[in-house]
Each structure stands twice: as structure tokens, then as C-alpha cells.
Design an enzyme around this catalytic site. Structure first.
Site, PDB file in Angstrom:
ATOM      1  N   ASP A 173     -11.337   2.610   4.338  1.00  0.00           N
ATOM      2  CA  ASP A 173     -11.553   1.269   4.119  1.00  0.00           C
ATOM      3  C   ASP A 173     -13.157   1.049   3.960  1.00  0.00           C
ATOM      4  OD1 ASP A 173      -9.715  -0.681   4.325  1.00  0.00           O
ATOM      5  OD2 ASP A 173      -9.030  -0.498   6.445  1.00  0.00           O
TER       6      ASP A 173
ATOM      7  N   LYS B 194       0.793  -1.379  -0.232  1.00  0.00           N
ATOM      8  CA  LYS B 194      -0.098   0.059  -0.077  1.00  0.00           C
ATOM      9  C   LYS B 194       0.892   1.268  -0.025  1.00  0.00           C
ATOM     10  CE  LYS B 194      -3.885  -2.383   2.284  1.00  0.00           C
ATOM     11  NZ  LYS B 194      -4.410  -2.917   3.624  1.00  0.00           N
TER      12      LYS B 194
ATOM     13  N   GLN C  25      -4.640  -1.754   9.799  1.00  0.00           N
ATOM     14  CA  GLN C  25      -4.634  -3.042   8.849  1.00  0.00           C
ATOM     15  C   GLN C  25      -5.234  -4.055   9.919  1.00  0.00           C
ATOM     16  OE1 GLN C  25      -3.854  -3.191   6.007  1.00  0.00           O
ATOM     17  NE2 GLN C  25      -4.155  -5.663   6.024  1.00  0.00           N
TER      18      GLN C  25
HETATM   19  N1  GUN Z   1      -7.154  -6.945   6.197  1.00  0.00           N
HETATM   20  C1  GUN Z   1      -7.245  -7.748   5.205  1.00  0.00           C
HETATM   21  N2  GUN Z   1      -7.925  -6.838   4.024  1.00  0.00           N
HETATM   22  C2  GUN Z   1      -8.058  -5.562   4.649  1.00  0.00           C
HETATM   23  C3  GUN Z   1      -8.626  -4.390   4.318  1.00  0.00           C
HETATM   24  O1  GUN Z   1      -9.074  -4.125   3.229  1.00  0.00           O
HETATM   25  N3  GUN Z   1      -8.300  -3.262   4.931  1.00  0.00           N
HETATM   26  C4  GUN Z   1      -8.001  -3.439   6.328  1.00  0.00           C
HETATM   27  N4  GUN Z   1      -7.762  -2.433   7.076  1.00  0.00           N
HETATM   28  N5  GUN Z   1      -7.415  -4.762   6.806  1.00  0.00           N
HETATM   29  C5  GUN Z   1      -7.409  -5.637   5.973  1.00  0.00           C
END
Ligand code: GUN
Length: 292
Positions: free
Chosen positions: A119, A52, A96
Site C-alpha cells: 500500500d 482484490k 484494509q
Molecule cells: N481503503 C480505501 N482505500 C484503501 C487502500 O488503497 N488501501 C487500504 N489498505 N485500504 C483502503
């Protein structure tokens, strides 16, 4: 069969965003900023977060990782989120998931300002998605819808079967495909691992979205001819022939299901890169909403 190239589409989206950010820079304006908070040392989470951050840098977005020890208290995490809620340089905040067991995930999500919730996990944004108001679409479902759109796959009136009911993928994907608008307008069924007979559902799919988190779970006998298959799974399976000792496979047994599919996403380079591209798009959107 047409292979849906998520890697290529994600690069197109990143290029589109880069042009917009270059324009901001040339006008001497602030750029969009994303802070990613990682708690603990889950290797898959680390790898996602690094991807990311790299993607942000590539398009000229400001980004930062806050890496916290696995023993970090819930209170300390909430305080850090609050700091970024009030920091005008960062328009998006991503924590995350999963978090260590001693931290209440729902509390953490609710602490993030809904205006910075790129998100789309905050209950306000989830609610807005369900009733069709302006929101942030969760990145993976948003990526799936974008792939279907860019491949001109007709979704109106089609039977979409979502396998999996997570808050991150299954539920929001179903809600997006249900929306009464272009690129959606589908008839949607959600099924999951507790179904007595999953195959009875998957066989009905015009569009099958596999997000159950089990390697090679969907086999050729579970789908009908001409099905569109979107594989959301990213499962690590041991493979001593590779440098890392593992390789990634999806939730779909690709080699056999592709023989029956009209379109199919591969793993890797299918949905995965789209999740990141849509995160960047959401961060740009958060910037526009906050700066204007
Ligand atoms: N863990 C797995 N997929 C995601 C996501 O799309 N966002 C976040 N914050 N954590 C994740």
C-alpha cells in the site's frame, strides 16, 4: 473530450503481469503472494477486498483473505501481521482501512514490514516517496499517474490541483506529481474542504484530481475549459431503481464537467480498477525485491 478508460488500462496492466507470472510458473518458480486482512464487516471494504482477491486469481498470483471479527484486539491484529512479515509465501500484506475505532491505524501500518507494504503507507515508504527514493507508491496515486502516462497527457510544468488531503490519496498524489521525472514534474497545489473558497483553486487546474469524498462535488463552474479531470471519488448514493439499492458516483458532476474537459475519468471504471491493478504491480515488485 476523451474518456479515460481505467477499466481497459487496468486490464492491460493485469495482462502484462499475467505474462510475467506465467513465465515464473513455466520455470517452476514460486509466484508472488498477497495477503489481505479485513477487520469487521464494512460492506464497501468487503467488496473492495473481494475484488482484490479475484484480480490476484485472474493473473495467477497467490492470495488469501484473513477475515477478522470487528471485536478483534489490536494485539491480535499486530500478531497476525507479524506472522505474515515472516511468511516467505506472501510478498505483500494489505490491511484494509478503515479499521474499527479501538485499533490504532498508525500502529498497524507501522507493524507491516516496509518490504511487504504494497500500500505504501508505512512511514518509511512515505518518507522515501517524499525524497524520491525507491518505495512502494500508494496504489490509487500510482494508478492516476499511470493513466496520465498511458494517455500521453503532458504533466511537465502543468498546474495540478489536488482536492483532498488524505494519506491514502491526496498527499501521496501531490508528492508523486511533484517528482522531478517524466510523467510528473508538475506544479502542485493541494486544497481541501476547509478552504474558504475552493473554486478559486479548482479554476486554476490544468489537471484536477478530485479526492474529497463528496458525491458530485465538483461542478462545471469550478473548472476551466480544456481541464483534465481525474475523479477519485467512489460514493454510494441511494437509488431504488437498482438491484443493490444504490449506485456509485464520483466527486465530479460528470455530465456537466465533461462538456468542458479535454480528458475525464468516469465513475465507475475510471480510477477504481487502476487501484487494484497497481496493487498487483506492487505485489509483483515486492516479489522481485524479496526473491532476488
Ligand atoms: N481503503 C480505501 N482505500 C484503501 C487502500 O488503497 N488501501 C487500504 N489498505 N485500504 C483502503
Amino acid at each position: 473530450m476523451i474518456l479515460i478508460d481505467g477499466f481497459k488500462v487496468s486490464n492491460e496492466i493485469k495482462d502484462e503481469l499475467k505474462i510475467k507470472i506465467d513465465q515464473l510458473i513455466s520455470k517452476g518458480k514460486k509466484v508472488p503472494g498477497l495477503v489481505t486482512i479485513l477487520v469487521g464487516d464494512n460492506p464497501a471494504s468487503k467488496s473492495y477486498v473481494n475484488s482484490k482477491i479475484k484480480a490476484c486469481a485472474k493473473i495467477g498470483m497467490l492470495s488469501k483473505i484473513e477475515e477478522l471479527d470487528s471485536t478483534t484486539s489490536e494485539k491480535a491484529l499486530l500478531e497476525l501481521i507479524d506472522k505474515y512479515n515472516n511468511d516467505p509465501e506472501y510478498h505483500g500484506i494489505l490491511v484494509q482501512l478503515p479499521l474499527p475505532d479501538h485499533i490504532d491505524e498508525n500502529k498497524v501500518i507501522e507493524e507491516i514490514s516496509p518490504q511487504k507494504d504494497v500500500d505504501g503507507f508505512h512511514p518509511i515508504n512515505v518518507g522515501n516517496l517524499v525524497i524520491g527514493k525507491e518505495t512502494f507508491y500508494p496504489c490509487t496515486p500510482y494508478g492516476i499517474v499511470e493513466l496520465l502516462k498511458r494517455y500521453n497527457i503532458d504533466t511537465k510544468g502543468k498546474h495540478v490541483i489536488v482536492v483532498g488531503r488524505s494519506n491514502i490519496v491526496g498527499k501521496p498524489t501531490a508528492n508523486m506529481m511533484l517528482q522531478k521525472k517524466e510523467g510528473a514534474n508538475s506544479v502542485v497545489t493541494i486544497c481541501h474542504s476547509a478552504a474558504n473558497d475552493l473554486k478559486q483553486f479548482t479554476l486554476q487546474a490544468d489537471i484536477l484530481i478530485a479526492a474529497i469524498g463528496r458525491a458530485n462535488f465538483v461542478t462545471a463552474d469550478m473548472v476551466k475549459d480544456g481541464v483534465v479531470v481525474i475523479d477519485v471519488g467512489i460514493n454510494r448514493i441511494e437509488d431504488s431503481s437498482t438491484e443493490k439499492g444504490y449506485r456509485l458516483v464520483g466527486d465530479v458532476k460528470f455530465d456537466e464537467v465533461k462538456e468542458k474537459a479535454s480528458y475525464i475519468t468516469p465513475v465507475p471504471k475510471g480510477v477504481g480498477p487502476m487501484t487494484i491493478a497497481m496493487l498487483l504491480k506492487n505485489t509483483y515488485e515486492a516479489y522481485l525485491r524479496n526473491e532476488n
